[in-house]
Enzyme design. Structure first.
Site, PDB file in Angstrom:
ATOM      1  N   LYS A 205       0.821  -1.203   0.000  1.00 39.91           N
ATOM      2  CA  LYS A 205       0.000   0.000   0.000  1.00 39.91           C
ATOM      3  C   LYS A 205       0.870   1.275   0.000  1.00 39.91           C
ATOM      4  O   LYS A 205       2.089   1.193   0.094  1.00 39.91           O
ATOM      5  CB  LYS A 205      -0.966  -0.046   1.181  1.00 39.91           C
ATOM      6  CG  LYS A 205      -1.927  -1.261   1.102  1.00 39.91           C
ATOM      7  CD  LYS A 205      -2.792  -1.200  -0.105  1.00 39.91           C
ATOM      8  CE  LYS A 205      -3.635  -2.343  -0.571  1.00 39.91           C
ATOM      9  NZ  LYS A 205      -3.953  -3.500   0.153  1.00 39.91           N
TER      10      LYS A 205
HETATM   11  C1  LIG Z   1      -4.993  -4.515   0.353  1.00 29.56           C
HETATM   12  C2  LIG Z   1      -6.452  -4.503   0.449  1.00 29.56           C
HETATM   13  C3  LIG Z   1      -7.138  -5.159   1.482  1.00 29.56           C
HETATM   14  C4  LIG Z   1      -6.456  -6.026   2.487  1.00 29.56           C
HETATM   15  O1  LIG Z   1      -5.524  -5.352   3.229  1.00 29.56           O
HETATM   16  P1  LIG Z   1      -4.598  -6.150   4.282  1.00 29.56           P
HETATM   17  O2  LIG Z   1      -4.025  -5.069   5.122  1.00 29.56           O
HETATM   18  O3  LIG Z   1      -3.591  -6.898   3.493  1.00 29.56           O
HETATM   19  O4  LIG Z   1      -5.491  -7.057   5.051  1.00 29.56           O
HETATM   20  C5  LIG Z   1      -8.512  -5.045   1.537  1.00 29.56           C
HETATM   21  N1  LIG Z   1      -9.191  -4.338   0.624  1.00 29.56           N
HETATM   22  C6  LIG Z   1      -8.584  -3.702  -0.390  1.00 29.56           C
HETATM   23  C7  LIG Z   1      -9.391  -2.923  -1.355  1.00 29.56           C
HETATM   24  C8  LIG Z   1      -7.194  -3.792  -0.520  1.00 29.56           C
HETATM   25  O5  LIG Z   1      -6.584  -3.183  -1.544  1.00 29.56           O
END
Ligand SMILES: *Cc1c(COP(=O)(O)O)cnc(C)c1O
Length: 434
Positions: A205
């Site tokens: 992210k």
């Molecule tokens: C990355 C992501 C998640 C999951 O995030 P984690 O922190 O890995 O659990 C959920 N929803 C969206 C839209 C994402 O891009």
């Protein structure tokens, strides 16, 4: 042998694209201090001051709440665990329907099943790829309790329209803002547009702590429930008193002191990471949309887009070749990204397969051999996961959409030009693909 790399020609770029490593001395210093303290977490799973976690977790939560303009921030160990907390806090019970986008990371929908709710997929907008308010309204039944909206690719969902629908039908809005930290909607931050919003701090992210997440809300009661579900609610509730027992099964979704100090340093950098990303995306879009087969879907009015990924629309009729063929040829001209070599070229035809086409939904089977929660007596609805239920999503995924990640800072103009030149080279030699 053709000119295109996919036909054996020379690639535009052999050298790996630059890594995006956003960890610097500030994180290293902060983590070192925590390590030296010897206290890497201070949570206790009982009704005690440490139920709320250590000093650094609490400081980090205050910083996130004030940054995003929310009353509460609750640190968790992933966006997925934040989504599960939110579904539980919303009071979802066996057989309740929750409307969700089919075009998102699988956890946006799977979190609903943890509390035995039934995911109902509504279609997405053909231009902005978020839940389409018209489709949401059409999917509402007497069993609908909540909506999980997703700020997909980094653009806020149509919050005014969805809020109107939610108000009319008394639904809770859970905003999965994993891809949109820092994106704005009419002066408000993505993540604060519904009843609860969730950010991800996983490695992929905008900002990260390795793994981590944060839930934000303005609602005291929801915040209370979110904290309980994060930290062994069932063991806390009696001593805490004054709580409904509904959905008060808890987990260990606690963040450590190490992640908390990293999360704080990372948020300080957010804007300096988003701004160049936006500039890079604009540069790429300005160049490649001069090609007649490529369209920039643009940005919703009143919003900013923070480009977790940069989406484009491909017109195969204009091109005379299918999207996958074209994008495969562009990717063949380019190289992987440092630290992410194993993922291949960061350019992708479509995003993720529409979620309802996953085997779990096709078989309606999540607990052993049973079909719970899709069965009576709990579930009285009749949800379908058949191919074709979300035609816009399917058309985008299988034929039109492609996404580009070759634009993160510290990409230079030279790096971006390699990406642009790969598109031009394929367009100029498109007859090789026919
Ligand atoms: C990355 C992501 C998640 C999951 O995030 P984690 O922190 O890995 O659990 C959920 N929803 C969206 C839209 C994402 O891009």
């Amino acid at each position: 042998m053709g000119k295109l790399a996919i036909n054996g020609g020379k690639k535009i770029r052999e050298k790996l694209f630059p890594a995006y490593n956003y960890i610097d001395d500030n994180e290293i210093k902060a983590v070192t201090n925590v390590l030296k303290s010897g206290k890497l977490s201070q949570f206790l799973g009982c009704w005690d001051p440490d139920f709320f976690g250590g000093k650094n977790v609490r400081e980090m939560e205050e910083f996130y709440a004030s940054y995003f303009g929310a009353k509460h921030a609750i640190a968790v160990n992933s966006n997925t665990s934040g989504l599960i907390c939110a579904v539980g806090a919303a009071g979802i019970s066996p057989g309740d329907e929750v409307i969700v986008s089919p075009y998102t990371m699988s956890a946006s929908a799977a979190s609903i099943l943890v509390f035995n709710g039934v995911p109902v997929f509504a279609d997405i907008e053909p231009d902005y790829f978020c839940l389409d308010p018209k489709s949401v309204e059409a999917k509402i039944t007497p069993y609908t309790k909540a909506i999980v909206v997703v700020d997909i690719f980094g653009l806020p969902y149509d919050a005014d329209a969805i809020r109107k629908i939610a108000k009319k039908h008394n639904l809770i809005i859970i905003e999965d803002a994993a891809q949109a930290p820092g994106a704005m909607y009419n002066g408000k931050y993505a993540g604060t547009l519904g009843d609860m919003g969730i950010f991800s701090l996983n490695y992929h992210k905008h900002i990260h702590t390795g793994e981590g997440g944060v839930v934000v809300t303005d609602n005291d009661d929801l915040a209370d429930r979110l904290r309980l579900i994060r930290n062994h609610a069932e063991a806390v509730i009696e001593d805490k008193g004054n709580q409904s027992l509904n959905n008060m099964l808890g987990f260990n979704f606690r963040m450590t002191e190490i992640e908390a100090v990293i999360a704080k340093e990372q948020l300080k950098k957010l804007k300096s990471l988003i701004d160049p990303r936006m500039e890079n995306c604009k540069y790429i879009a300005d160049q490649i949309t001069k090609l007649p087969m490529i369209k920039d879907p643009g940005v919703r009015k009143g919003c900013t887009h923070v480009y977790y990924q940069q989406p484009f629309l491909f017109d195969s009729k204009v091109a005379g070749v299918a999207r996958n063929k074209f994008i495969d040829a562009v990717a063949a001209e380019l190289s992987p990204t440092t630290l992410r070599e194993t993922e291949g070229i960061q350019l992708s035809s479509g995003y993720v397969k529409p979620i309802y086409l996953q085997p779990l939904y096709q078989k309606k089977q999540v607990y052993g051999n049973s079909h719970f929660p899709w069965e009576p007596p709990y579930y009285k609805g009749d949800v379908s996961y058949a191919k074709g239920i979300c035609p816009v999503t399917e058309s985008l995924h299988y034929d039109q959409l492609f996404t580009n990640e070759l634009m993160h800072p510290p990409f230079t103009k030279e790096d971006l030009n390699d990406v642009v030149n790969a598109f031009y080279k394929v367009a100029e030699n498109i007859n090789e693909l026919k």
